[in-house]
Design an enzyme around this catalytic site. Structure first.
Site: not given
Ligand SMILES: NC(=O)c1ccc[n+]([C@@H]2O[C@H](COP(=O)([O-])OP(=O)(O)OC[C@H]3O[C@@H](n4cnc5c(N)ncnc54)[C@H](OP(=O)(O)O)[C@@H]3O)[C@@H](O)[C@H]2O)c1
Length: 282
Positions: A46, A51, A76, A109, A234-235
């Site tokens: 995604d 981004y 998006k 988006h 996650s990275v």
């Molecule tokens: N449509 C929209 O408006 C919108 C808005 C926001 C997000 N999104 C999409 O949703 C995806 C996911 O949301 P998000 O990136 O905002 O947040 P998320 O996936 O809820 O959280 C990501 C964060 O959590 C950490 N993390 C991931 N797995 C973990 C684990 N197993 N244990 C501990 N920490 C962990 C990551 O750290 P590290 O990377 O340092 O490991 C990062 O800091 C985005 O990448 C994007 O594709 C869409």
């Protein structure tokens, strides 16, 4: 990774219920992160024009050695490009950056109801062109609320296949999910672990200890059992791997209810409210 279930979309296509999100991944790290995710079994990525890493997503997919058709890729339309001609140019740009002749899913988006004279309808009609010419195999929206969706239903032909919205235990977004369930629009949950915000929650931690999984895994499993499509970001390779290990256990109805009970309503949002969000990048 145990097999990831597919979710059926209203246009006859399917999408893997688990994917990999690349929001806030530095372009310099993106190709490697995508490749790692694919090596660990992910088949759904995604991204978004906003981004700034579409090009690197394309590189990561190509470097995996898999066929293009084996990986489901979403992008998006950025907020600057809602007018039809801009949207057409932007979509061409997305395909060019990815280096693909099609995307599996293309989303508006944000609805931006306070911009463009409140007209997201002509934007959606332009998305319908991309669907009909086959360059977007499926089209959908992101951050739409039921009243935005009702307007599309009244004024346009194609029902969005998905609505990608903020959902996690602190913001369960029930009315949007219920509208989707009733009208055949799959819910994609963004920030599924609230960007890490839910990981120290004592209720989720207690359940995690009992089932022998991490709080992140329990939270992602809660999404899966609700029927949400998720793509945690996650990275960190160990986390990318662990986030996919969520299909070999299940939560009880009581666990599910306890996690859903953590909802804080509007106060639980980590991101902006789609009715007022109006950010247009330069
Ligand atoms: N449509 C929209 O408006 C919108 C808005 C926001 C997000 N999104 C999409 O949703 C995806 C996911 O949301 P998000 O990136 O905002 O947040 P998320 O996936 O809820 O959280 C990501 C964060 O959590 C950490 N993390 C991931 N797995 C973990 C684990 N197993 N244990 C501990 N920490 C962990 C990551 O750290 P590290 O990377 O340092 O490991 C990062 O800091 C985005 O990448 C994007 O594709 C869409």
């Amino acid at each position: 990774m145990t097999d990831v279930p597919d979710v059926s979309l209203n246009d006859g296509r399917t999408i893997p219920q688990l994917g990999f999100g690349v929001f806030q991944i530095d372009p310099a790290e993106t190709a490697q992160a995508v490749r790692t995710a694919i090596e660990l079994g992910y088949r759904h990525i995604d991204t978004a024009e906003m981004y700034g890493n579409e090009k690197e997503v394309g590189e990561g997919v190509r470097s995996s050695g898999l066929d293009r058709d084996d990986v489901f890729v979403t992008s998006k339309l950025n907020n600057s490009f809602h007018r039809p001609d801009d949207a057409r140019r932007a979509f061409d740009g997305t395909l060019e950056a990815l280096g693909f002749d099609h995307v599996d899913l293309f989303l508006i988006h944000w609805p931006l109801p306070t911009r463009y004279d409140g007209d997201f309808v002509s934007t959606w009609k332009t998305m319908e062109e991309f669907y009909r010419d086959g360059r977007a195999r499926s089209i959908g929206v992101s951050n739409f609320t039921p009243h935005h969706l009702r307007r599309l239903a009244r004024e346009t032909e194609v029902i969005p296949s998905v609505n990608q919205v903020e959902v996690h235990p602190f913001f369960t977004n029930d009315d949007v999910r219920a509208y989707g369930a009733e009208h055949g629009i799959a819910t994609e949950a963004w920030s599924p672990i609230a960007q890490g915000g839910v990981l120290d929650d004592p209720t989720i931690s207690t359940i995690a200890e009992r089932v022998g999984k991490s709080t992140a895994q329990v939270t992602l499993r809660w999404h899966v059992q609700l029927g949400n499509i998720v793509f945690p970001k996650s990275v960190t390779p160990e986390r990318i791997k662990a986030n996919a290990e969520i299909f070999d256990f299940s939560l009880t109805d009581e666990d599910m209810a306890m996690i859903s009970g953590l909802d804080k309503g509007e106060a639980g949002r980590t991101g902006p409210n789609p009715d007022t969000f109006d950010m247009i990048p330069d």
